[in-house]
Motif scaffolding. Structure first.
Motif, PDB file in Angstrom:
ATOM      1  N   PHE A  81       0.828  -1.199   0.000  1.00 33.70           N
ATOM      2  CA  PHE A  81       0.000   0.000   0.000  1.00 33.70           C
ATOM      3  C   PHE A  81       0.867   1.256   0.000  1.00 33.70           C
ATOM      4  CE2 PHE A  81      -1.911   3.429   2.514  1.00 33.70           C
ATOM      5  CZ  PHE A  81      -2.973   3.752   1.679  1.00 33.70           C
ATOM      6  N   ALA A  82       1.932   1.231   0.790  1.00 31.91           N
ATOM      7  CA  ALA A  82       2.835   2.391   0.854  1.00 31.91           C
ATOM      8  C   ALA A  82       3.503   2.660  -0.495  1.00 31.91           C
ATOM      9  CB  ALA A  82       3.896   2.173   1.931  1.00 31.91           C
ATOM     10  N   ALA A  83       3.689   1.618  -1.294  1.00 34.17           N
ATOM     11  CA  ALA A  83       4.304   1.797  -2.611  1.00 34.17           C
ATOM     12  C   ALA A  83       3.282   2.282  -3.645  1.00 34.17           C
ATOM     13  CB  ALA A  83       4.938   0.491  -3.078  1.00 34.17           C
ATOM     14  N   VAL A  84       2.046   1.808  -3.551  1.00 32.71           N
ATOM     15  CA  VAL A  84       1.033   2.129  -4.556  1.00 32.71           C
ATOM     16  C   VAL A  84       0.363   3.478  -4.291  1.00 32.71           C
ATOM     17  CG1 VAL A  84      -1.198   1.377  -5.494  1.00 32.71           C
ATOM     18  CG2 VAL A  84       0.610  -0.278  -5.107  1.00 32.71           C
ATOM     19  N   TRP A  85       0.214   3.863  -3.041  1.00 32.69           N
ATOM     20  CA  TRP A  85      -0.539   5.058  -2.695  1.00 32.69           C
ATOM     21  C   TRP A  85       0.037   6.353  -3.295  1.00 32.69           C
ATOM     22  CZ3 TRP A  85      -5.096   6.449  -1.907  1.00 32.69           C
ATOM     23  CH2 TRP A  85      -5.433   7.642  -1.268  1.00 32.69           C
ATOM     24  N   PRO A  86       1.341   6.621  -3.220  1.00 29.80           N
ATOM     25  CA  PRO A  86       1.856   7.857  -3.840  1.00 29.80           C
ATOM     26  C   PRO A  86       1.639   7.893  -5.358  1.00 29.80           C
ATOM     27  CG  PRO A  86       3.502   6.929  -2.375  1.00 29.80           C
ATOM     28  CD  PRO A  86       2.398   5.933  -2.483  1.00 29.80           C
ATOM     29  N   VAL A  87       1.771   6.744  -6.004  1.00 32.86           N
ATOM     30  CA  VAL A  87       1.534   6.680  -7.452  1.00 32.86           C
ATOM     31  C   VAL A  87       0.077   7.002  -7.744  1.00 32.86           C
ATOM     32  CG1 VAL A  87       1.584   5.174  -9.478  1.00 32.86           C
ATOM     33  CG2 VAL A  87       3.388   5.009  -7.746  1.00 32.86           C
ATOM     34  N   THR A  88      -0.814   6.493  -6.919  1.00 37.62           N
ATOM     35  CA  THR A  88      -2.246   6.758  -7.087  1.00 37.62           C
ATOM     36  C   THR A  88      -2.545   8.238  -6.908  1.00 37.62           C
ATOM     37  OG1 THR A  88      -2.746   4.550  -6.250  1.00 37.62           O
ATOM     38  CG2 THR A  88      -4.548   6.153  -6.249  1.00 37.62           C
ATOM     39  N   LEU A  89      -1.989   8.839  -5.865  1.00 38.11           N
ATOM     40  CA  LEU A  89      -2.223  10.266  -5.641  1.00 38.11           C
ATOM     41  C   LEU A  89      -1.704  11.108  -6.798  1.00 38.11           C
ATOM     42  CD1 LEU A  89      -1.443  10.747  -1.842  1.00 38.11           C
ATOM     43  CD2 LEU A  89      -3.660  10.690  -2.977  1.00 38.11           C
ATOM     44  N   PHE A  90      -0.530  10.760  -7.313  1.00 30.55           N
ATOM     45  CA  PHE A  90       0.033  11.503  -8.437  1.00 30.55           C
ATOM     46  C   PHE A  90      -0.857  11.361  -9.669  1.00 30.55           C
ATOM     47  CE2 PHE A  90       2.949  11.811 -12.095  1.00 30.55           C
ATOM     48  CZ  PHE A  90       3.355  13.121 -11.913  1.00 30.55           C
ATOM     49  N   ALA A  91      -1.334  10.145  -9.936  1.00 31.16           N
ATOM     50  CA  ALA A  91      -2.205   9.913 -11.091  1.00 31.16           C
ATOM     51  C   ALA A  91      -3.522  10.666 -10.951  1.00 31.16           C
ATOM     52  CB  ALA A  91      -2.452   8.416 -11.276  1.00 31.16           C
ATOM     53  N   VAL A  92      -4.097  10.677  -9.758  1.00 32.62           N
ATOM     54  CA  VAL A  92      -5.340  11.429  -9.526  1.00 32.62           C
ATOM     55  C   VAL A  92      -5.089  12.919  -9.741  1.00 32.62           C
ATOM     56  CG1 VAL A  92      -6.985  12.146  -7.740  1.00 32.62           C
ATOM     57  CG2 VAL A  92      -6.389   9.729  -7.996  1.00 32.62           C
ATOM     58  N   PHE A  93      -4.003  13.414  -9.220  1.00 30.45           N
ATOM     59  CA  PHE A  93      -3.676  14.829  -9.383  1.00 30.45           C
ATOM     60  C   PHE A  93      -3.516  15.186 -10.858  1.00 30.45           C
ATOM     61  CE2 PHE A  93      -0.382  18.121  -9.786  1.00 30.45           C
ATOM     62  CZ  PHE A  93      -1.057  19.177  -9.190  1.00 30.45           C
ATOM     63  N   ARG A  94      -2.781  14.355 -11.613  1.00 28.05           N
ATOM     64  CA  ARG A  94      -2.573  14.630 -13.041  1.00 28.05           C
ATOM     65  C   ARG A  94      -3.880  14.530 -13.822  1.00 28.05           C
ATOM     66  NH1 ARG A  94       0.651  17.762 -14.592  1.00 28.05           N
ATOM     67  NH2 ARG A  94       0.527  16.839 -16.642  1.00 28.05           N
ATOM     68  N   LEU A  95      -4.759  13.597 -13.448  1.00 28.14           N
ATOM     69  CA  LEU A  95      -6.049  13.478 -14.109  1.00 28.14           C
ATOM     70  C   LEU A  95      -6.899  14.713 -13.848  1.00 28.14           C
ATOM     71  CD1 LEU A  95      -7.933  11.677 -15.805  1.00 28.14           C
ATOM     72  CD2 LEU A  95      -8.820  10.779 -13.645  1.00 28.14           C
ATOM     73  N   LEU A  96      -6.900  15.174 -12.599  1.00 29.95           N
ATOM     74  CA  LEU A  96      -7.649  16.392 -12.282  1.00 29.95           C
ATOM     75  C   LEU A  96      -7.100  17.598 -13.028  1.00 29.95           C
ATOM     76  CD1 LEU A  96      -8.257  15.923  -8.448  1.00 29.95           C
ATOM     77  CD2 LEU A  96      -9.931  15.719 -10.296  1.00 29.95           C
ATOM     78  N   CYS A  97      -5.781  17.677 -13.151  1.00 29.76           N
ATOM     79  CA  CYS A  97      -5.178  18.768 -13.921  1.00 29.76           C
ATOM     80  C   CYS A  97      -5.597  18.692 -15.387  1.00 29.76           C
ATOM     81  CB  CYS A  97      -3.653  18.709 -13.818  1.00 29.76           C
ATOM     82  SG  CYS A  97      -3.005  19.184 -12.211  1.00 29.76           S
ATOM     83  N   ARG A  98      -5.648  17.486 -15.919  1.00 32.93           N
ATOM     84  CA  ARG A  98      -6.050  17.315 -17.320  1.00 32.93           C
ATOM     85  C   ARG A  98      -7.503  17.714 -17.532  1.00 32.93           C
ATOM     86  NH1 ARG A  98      -5.913  11.487 -19.610  1.00 32.93           N
ATOM     87  NH2 ARG A  98      -7.992  11.718 -20.387  1.00 32.93           N
ATOM     88  N   TRP A  99      -8.358  17.361 -16.576  1.00 34.78           N
ATOM     89  CA  TRP A  99      -9.776  17.703 -16.697  1.00 34.78           C
ATOM     90  C   TRP A  99     -10.015  19.213 -16.604  1.00 34.78           C
ATOM     91  CZ3 TRP A  99     -12.265  13.558 -13.009  1.00 34.78           C
ATOM     92  CH2 TRP A  99     -12.332  12.329 -13.684  1.00 34.78           C
ATOM     93  N   THR A 100      -9.172  19.912 -15.839  1.00 33.39           N
ATOM     94  CA  THR A 100      -9.383  21.347 -15.645  1.00 33.39           C
ATOM     95  C   THR A 100      -8.660  22.217 -16.655  1.00 33.39           C
ATOM     96  OG1 THR A 100      -7.605  21.425 -14.012  1.00 33.39           O
ATOM     97  CG2 THR A 100      -9.833  21.088 -13.178  1.00 33.39           C
ATOM     98  N   GLU A 101      -7.870  21.605 -17.556  1.00 28.86           N
ATOM     99  CA  GLU A 101      -7.206  22.392 -18.586  1.00 28.86           C
ATOM    100  C   GLU A 101      -8.234  22.970 -19.545  1.00 28.86           C
ATOM    101  OE1 GLU A 101      -4.409  19.824 -20.455  1.00 28.86           O
ATOM    102  OE2 GLU A 101      -2.874  20.162 -18.931  1.00 28.86           O
ATOM    103  N   GLY A 102      -7.897  24.126 -20.113  1.00 28.81           N
ATOM    104  CA  GLY A 102      -8.834  24.798 -21.026  1.00 28.81           C
ATOM    105  C   GLY A 102      -8.922  24.235 -22.382  1.00 28.81           C
TER     106      GLY A 102
END
Length: 102
Positions: A81-102
């Motif tokens: 879990f400790a190995a997968v969780w940071p990757v998950t957070l980064f992917a969620v953050f990048r997905l949210l950034c992609r969704w909010t781009e103009g």
């Protein structure tokens, strides 16, 4: 190998190799357009653009490992879990950034 100067013979061989490499136009073109990896985001993490199914899969795996780690207290599950969780957070953050781009 010593850190001193090269012998005359070694210097001639090195010069010859450099001249041969300078004449290779294909190598020169590849070096000028060098890319660090074939996978997106390998060389530049900010360029990583995850897709929604990938993020959902990562979230599912993370939550499953979290719940399993809480229930069993197995060190292997907790470390997974400790190995997968940071990757998950980064992917969620990048997905949210992609969704909010103009």
């Amino acid at each position: 190998m010593s850190a001193g100067r090269l012998s005359d013979h070694e210097q001639r061989v090195l010069d010859e190799v450099e001249r041969a490499l300078c004449r290779d136009r294909g190598l020169d073109r590849r070096l000028r357009t060098l890319r660090l990896g074939r996978c997106p985001g390998l060389g530049r993490p900010a360029a990583y653009r995850p897709r929604t199914p990938t993020v959902l899969l990562l979230l599912t795996v993370s939550v499953t490992l979290l719940v399993t780690g809480i229930v069993t207290s197995e060190p292997a599950v907790i470390w997974s879990f400790a190995a997968v969780w940071p990757v998950t957070l980064f992917a969620v953050f990048r997905l949210l950034c992609r969704w909010t781009e103009g």
